[in-house]
Design a protein around this motif. Structure first.
Motif, PDB file in Angstrom:
ATOM      1  N   UNK A   1      41.633  32.949  37.579  1.00  0.00           N
ATOM      2  CA  UNK A   1      42.372  32.772  38.830  1.00  0.00           C
ATOM      3  C   UNK A   1      43.316  31.589  38.706  1.00  0.00           C
ATOM      4  N   UNK A   2      44.404  31.557  39.493  1.00  0.00           N
ATOM      5  CA  UNK A   2      45.288  30.397  39.454  1.00  0.00           C
ATOM      6  C   UNK A   2      44.630  29.182  40.077  1.00  0.00           C
ATOM      7  N   UNK A   3      45.062  28.012  39.646  1.00  0.00           N
ATOM      8  CA  UNK A   3      44.552  26.776  40.226  1.00  0.00           C
ATOM      9  C   UNK A   3      44.839  26.783  41.730  1.00  0.00           C
ATOM     10  N   UNK A   4      43.828  26.450  42.538  1.00  0.00           N
ATOM     11  CA  UNK A   4      43.991  26.474  43.987  1.00  0.00           C
ATOM     12  C   UNK A   4      43.512  27.755  44.635  1.00  0.00           C
ATOM     13  N   UNK A   5      43.010  28.699  43.829  1.00  0.00           N
ATOM     14  CA  UNK A   5      42.527  29.975  44.376  1.00  0.00           C
ATOM     15  C   UNK A   5      41.278  29.762  45.219  1.00  0.00           C
ATOM     16  N   UNK A   6      41.064  30.681  46.151  1.00  0.00           N
ATOM     17  CA  UNK A   6      39.941  30.601  47.078  1.00  0.00           C
ATOM     18  C   UNK A   6      38.990  31.770  46.859  1.00  0.00           C
ATOM     19  N   UNK A   7      37.920  31.787  47.652  1.00  0.00           N
ATOM     20  CA  UNK A   7      36.982  32.912  47.592  1.00  0.00           C
ATOM     21  C   UNK A   7      37.655  34.219  47.987  1.00  0.00           C
ATOM     22  N   UNK A   8      38.663  34.170  48.845  1.00  0.00           N
ATOM     23  CA  UNK A   8      39.422  35.379  49.189  1.00  0.00           C
ATOM     24  C   UNK A   8      40.054  35.961  47.927  1.00  0.00           C
ATOM     25  N   UNK A   9      40.679  35.098  47.118  1.00  0.00           N
ATOM     26  CA  UNK A   9      41.306  35.568  45.884  1.00  0.00           C
ATOM     27  C   UNK A   9      40.268  36.139  44.931  1.00  0.00           C
ATOM     28  N   UNK A  10      39.111  35.481  44.833  1.00  0.00           N
ATOM     29  CA  UNK A  10      38.048  35.969  43.958  1.00  0.00           C
ATOM     30  C   UNK A  10      37.580  37.356  44.395  1.00  0.00           C
ATOM     31  N   UNK A  11      37.474  37.565  45.711  1.00  0.00           N
ATOM     32  CA  UNK A  11      37.007  38.855  46.228  1.00  0.00           C
ATOM     33  C   UNK A  11      37.955  39.981  45.820  1.00  0.00           C
ATOM     34  N   UNK A  12      39.259  39.776  45.984  1.00  0.00           N
ATOM     35  CA  UNK A  12      40.206  40.841  45.639  1.00  0.00           C
ATOM     36  C   UNK A  12      40.367  40.988  44.141  1.00  0.00           C
ATOM     37  N   UNK A  13      40.178  39.899  43.380  1.00  0.00           N
ATOM     38  CA  UNK A  13      40.224  40.012  41.923  1.00  0.00           C
ATOM     39  C   UNK A  13      39.069  40.848  41.406  1.00  0.00           C
ATOM     40  N   UNK A  14      37.916  40.750  42.060  1.00  0.00           N
ATOM     41  CA  UNK A  14      36.735  41.478  41.591  1.00  0.00           C
ATOM     42  C   UNK A  14      36.645  42.888  42.155  1.00  0.00           C
ATOM     43  N   UNK A  15      36.980  43.066  43.434  1.00  0.00           N
ATOM     44  CA  UNK A  15      36.733  44.346  44.093  1.00  0.00           C
ATOM     45  C   UNK A  15      37.986  45.123  44.481  1.00  0.00           C
ATOM     46  N   UNK A  16      39.165  44.568  44.274  1.00  0.00           N
ATOM     47  CA  UNK A  16      40.364  45.264  44.712  1.00  0.00           C
ATOM     48  C   UNK A  16      40.374  45.398  46.228  1.00  0.00           C
ATOM     49  N   UNK A  17      40.847  46.540  46.736  1.00  0.00           N
ATOM     50  CA  UNK A  17      40.938  46.715  48.183  1.00  0.00           C
ATOM     51  C   UNK A  17      39.583  46.875  48.848  1.00  0.00           C
ATOM     52  N   UNK A  18      38.524  47.112  48.057  1.00  0.00           N
ATOM     53  CA  UNK A  18      37.182  47.133  48.639  1.00  0.00           C
ATOM     54  C   UNK A  18      36.784  45.752  49.161  1.00  0.00           C
ATOM     55  N   UNK A  19      37.520  44.725  48.763  1.00  0.00           N
ATOM     56  CA  UNK A  19      37.227  43.370  49.246  1.00  0.00           C
ATOM     57  C   UNK A  19      37.468  43.232  50.736  1.00  0.00           C
ATOM     58  N   UNK A  20      38.101  44.229  51.364  1.00  0.00           N
ATOM     59  CA  UNK A  20      38.238  44.192  52.825  1.00  0.00           C
ATOM     60  C   UNK A  20      36.878  44.033  53.487  1.00  0.00           C
ATOM     61  N   UNK A  21      35.831  44.493  52.807  1.00  0.00           N
ATOM     62  CA  UNK A  21      34.490  44.465  53.392  1.00  0.00           C
ATOM     63  C   UNK A  21      33.735  43.168  53.079  1.00  0.00           C
TER      64      UNK A  21
END
Length: 732
Positions: A452-472
């Motif tokens: 992830x880029x420096x400064x990334x958050x848990x939101x970024x981690x969620x979409x990096x791992x789950x794609x659009x399923x991270x909506x949940x």
């Protein structure tokens, strides 16, 4: 065609200074290549002398390579380009030769070299793609076609959102296309001194903003560092000269701390019976410049790094242990990019050691294979269509290396450009991603990693791992502790994403404030575009206000432009506040009394083919059938709802006009619209970009049948070159 091609009478200009070369192989004299090229093909059965240097470099990496395709490719390229000259005065064939030599020195395989020799033939000569395919096969044809498409991209407008997207589409699934383009740009940059200063500066800026970040992502450090130095020399000549003086002064010193460090390390490793090479790698110009700004006064050991090369991965850690035991380590400088490789294939151990006088030497420890990949990136991986998957992923296991021609980051960029709601969103998020100087690695509980880029958050981690399923996603644990999704992650954190079970889960609008990666921002924006907030829902038959995007610098209090005053469109952005919006009547089939509203993403008007989707509160959102949102929602399993137009008298639509800037343009355009009976409900004129202006108008028409006539009248206004229906997207 390369901008270098011209007539023989062109006079060469000054040569742009470049970075010191790390390899022992001397740079080939272009005039020598030119003389060899003029001699034409060699006798039958023998390789032409002009490609002798390419063959020598190629055999150093691929001793068993079949050289026959290179022979045939050179003969075709030389005969096709015969008579064409570069501005430097050399025959044009010297350019594809030099580009191919660059790739050969980096270890490119035969197919890429064959395509490189032919990369300008389809664009600049009578040779066709079909001829290339017939003589050299489909793979070479594909690569030449990709490079030809890249040549057609308007690099001069690199700040335009569509430019980068076109580059990615032209690159397609095979990054060897971009590798050839990078080598092509490097050779042109080396010979850029023949150009006018203003053209040198323009090309250098595009190289800095677009091509150097791509070289970084492809892992081709050898190209990246030289391009950086060439750009540095053109755009910052005074700082370049100061840096050059620092390097020259250091080279004239009697003592060399790096040589002393290197000899001490050789002794330590020899005593430990570890076979290793210890080399001194001078910093390139940009690296010295950055180090001098960071450290102030430069000491002898600051002008380079020590490179330790070994045979096996385990030997890297053995070297590290001996150096940390027998010398004084600087613990804060240690990084392990072998256990956790960078996204661009890079692997090494980084450390630093100090001595009593305060001199500190940075040390890179890697295997010979890691070094090859560190220098040449994807070029060093050979032909991805031959050999086993295990051979393709040599140098460390990483899920993004299964197909070297399309690493994970390129797949994500291609996905982003398809999913982005508009070119501006794609461009802004991509520029942010390319501008990242540092990447962090976070660990997943299952043992995987996320870059992830420096400064990334848990939101970024969620979409990096789950794609659009991270909506949940409903929360996270960081290093075992519950954390909010806005938590900023640090390098080495362990992140466990907590996922909800409700398939109808939705992202919060506030997530956009905490999303830093393009994947996260685009996924959230796309969902919001198709799921407007409840406060935007209106009653039956009412339409949704498309809320035209406000240009940079415009505020809610911007003054409205008065048609007929002669105000230039090149002035500050003008915004006409929207009036209350009546809507066209839409009937929801089979649902008497159900509320309906027109989607802002495609702004349907009466007589358009339409369909609907149910959203919260029992309201049905109405879309044009060709709207991209329809395909996405249908593909996600959302059921379509039958809708039909009721009363079609009166409709509201948003139009976008693209024009060249000129005085009185806005007045002329609004007058033409008024003459067609269009009532302007709201209008936004964005600040001009390169003398081009974008106008957005929401208009009320007495009947939908007037729309084609209105758009035709707008296009007929001098300076307007395109008018189309708007594609609006919800903003955070």
């Amino acid at each position: 065609m390369s901008a270098e091609a011209t007539n023989p009478a062109a006079t060469p200009g000054p040569v742009v200074p470049s970075a010191p070369r790390r390899r022992s192989r001397p740079r080939i004299d272009l005039r020598r290549l030119g003389r060899a090229a003029l001699l034409g093909p060699a006798s039958r059965g023998r390789l032409p002398d002009a490609i002798g240097h390419v063959v020598e470099a190629h055999r150093a990496h691929h001793p068993d390579a079949d050289l026959e395709p290179l022979h045939r490719a050179y003969v075709l390229a030389e005969s096709s380009h015969r008579g064409q000259m570069r501005k430097s005065g050399e025959p044009y064939i010297t350019h594809p030769l030099a580009v191919t030599l660059i790739l050969a020195e980096l270890g490119a395989e035969t197919t890429a070299l064959t395509a490189s020799l032919l990369h300008d033939t389809v664009e600049d000569t009578d040779v066709t793609l079909d001829q290339v395919g017939e003589q050299f096969g489909a793979e070479v044809r594909y690569l030449v076609d990709g490079v030809t498409k890249l040549e057609k991209v308007d690099y001069g407008a690199a700040a335009e959102p569509e430019t980068f997207r076109k580059m990615l589409v032209a690159t397609g699934n095979d990054v060897r296309v971009m590798s050839i383009k990078l080598a092509d740009r490097l050779h042109n940059m080396r010979t850029l001194g023949v150009m006018r200063p203003e053209k040198q500066e323009r090309i250098a800026k595009v190289t800095r903003d677009v091509l150097i970040p791509l070289a970084e992502r492809l892992g081709v450090q050898a190209l990246k560092t030289e391009l950086e130095d060439l750009v540095f020399a053109i755009l910052h000549p005074e700082e370049y000269e100061h840096t050059r003086e620092l390097i020259v002064d250091n080279a004239s010193r009697a003592d060399d701390p790096l040589a002393e460090f290197a000899e001490a390390m050789r002794t330590v490793l020899r005593d430990a019976d570890i076979q290793a090479e210890v080399l001194i790698r001078p910093r390139h110009f940009v690296s010295v410049h950055r180090a001098s700004r960071k450290r102030g006064r430069m000491r002898g050991a600051d002008f380079g790094r020590l490179l330790v090369l070994v045979n096996e991965d385990a030997d890297c850690y053995a070297v590290l242990g001996e150096l940390h035991t027998c010398m004084t380590p600087v613990v804060s400088e240690f990084k392990d990019f072998i256990a956790v490789p960078k996204f661009n294939l890079y692997q090494s151990l980084h450390t630093a050691v100090a001595r009593e006088d305060g001199q500190v030497a940075e040390v890179l420890i890697r295997t010979h294979q890691m070094h090859k990949v560190a220098e040449a990136g994807v070029i060093a991986l050979g032909n991805p269509y031959t050999g086993s998957a295990e051979e393709q992923t040599r140098g460390g296991a990483d899920e993004e290396r299964v197909d070297p021609t399309r690493p994970g980051w390129l797949s994500r960029l291609l996905d982003w450009q398809e999913a982005a709601p508009d070119p501006d969103t794609f461009w802004s998020t991509l520029r942010e991603d390319l501008a990242q100087d540092r990447e962090i690695t976070v660990f997943r509980p299952d043992g995987g990693t996320l870059g992830l880029p420096d400064g990334a958050t848990c939101v970024d981690a969620a979409y990096a791992q789950y794609g659009e399923d991270a909506h949940a996603c409903i929360g996270a644990r960081v290093n075992g502790r519950l954390a909010t999704l806005s938590t900023v992650l640090k390098d080495g954190d362990t992140v466990q994403l907590l996922m909800g079970q409700d398939p109808a889960s939705e992202p919060s609008r506030e997530w956009l404030e905490h999303a830093h990666t393009p994947a996260a921002r685009i996924a959230i924006q796309r969902w919001l575009a198709t799921h407007p907030a409840p406060t935007e829902q209106v009653g039956p038959g009412a339409a949704e206000d498309p809320a035209p995007a406000r240009p940079t610098g415009a505020t809610a209090g911007s003054a409205a432009h008065t048609p007929g005053t002669g105000t230039s469109a090149e002035s500050a952005p003008a915004t006409v506040p929207p009036a209350p919006r009546p809507g066209a009547a839409v009937t929801v089939v089979g649902r008497p009394g159900a509320g309906a509203r027109l989607a802002g993403c495609c702004t349907p008007v009466p007589l358009d083919d339409i369909t609907g989707f149910a959203v919260r509160g029992g309201v049905v959102t109405v879309h044009r059938t060709e709207c991209a949102a329809v395909a996405r929602m249908a593909g996600a399993g959302r059921a379509e709802v039958d809708v039909s137009w009721g009363d079609t008298t009166g409709c509201r639509v948003t139009l976008v006009a693209e024009s060249f800037g000129r005085p009185h343009l806005l007045a002329d355009l609004t007058e033409a619209m008024a003459l067609e009976g269009a009532e302007i409900v709201s209008a936004t004129v964005e600040p001009p970009t390169e003398q081009r202006v974008r106008h957005t108008y929401t208009v009320q028409l007495p009947d939908a049948g007037h729309l084609p006539t209105l758009m035709r009248a707008m296009r007929n206004v001098p300076g307007v070159y395109d008018v189309g229906r708007a594609q609006h997207h919800a903003q955070a």
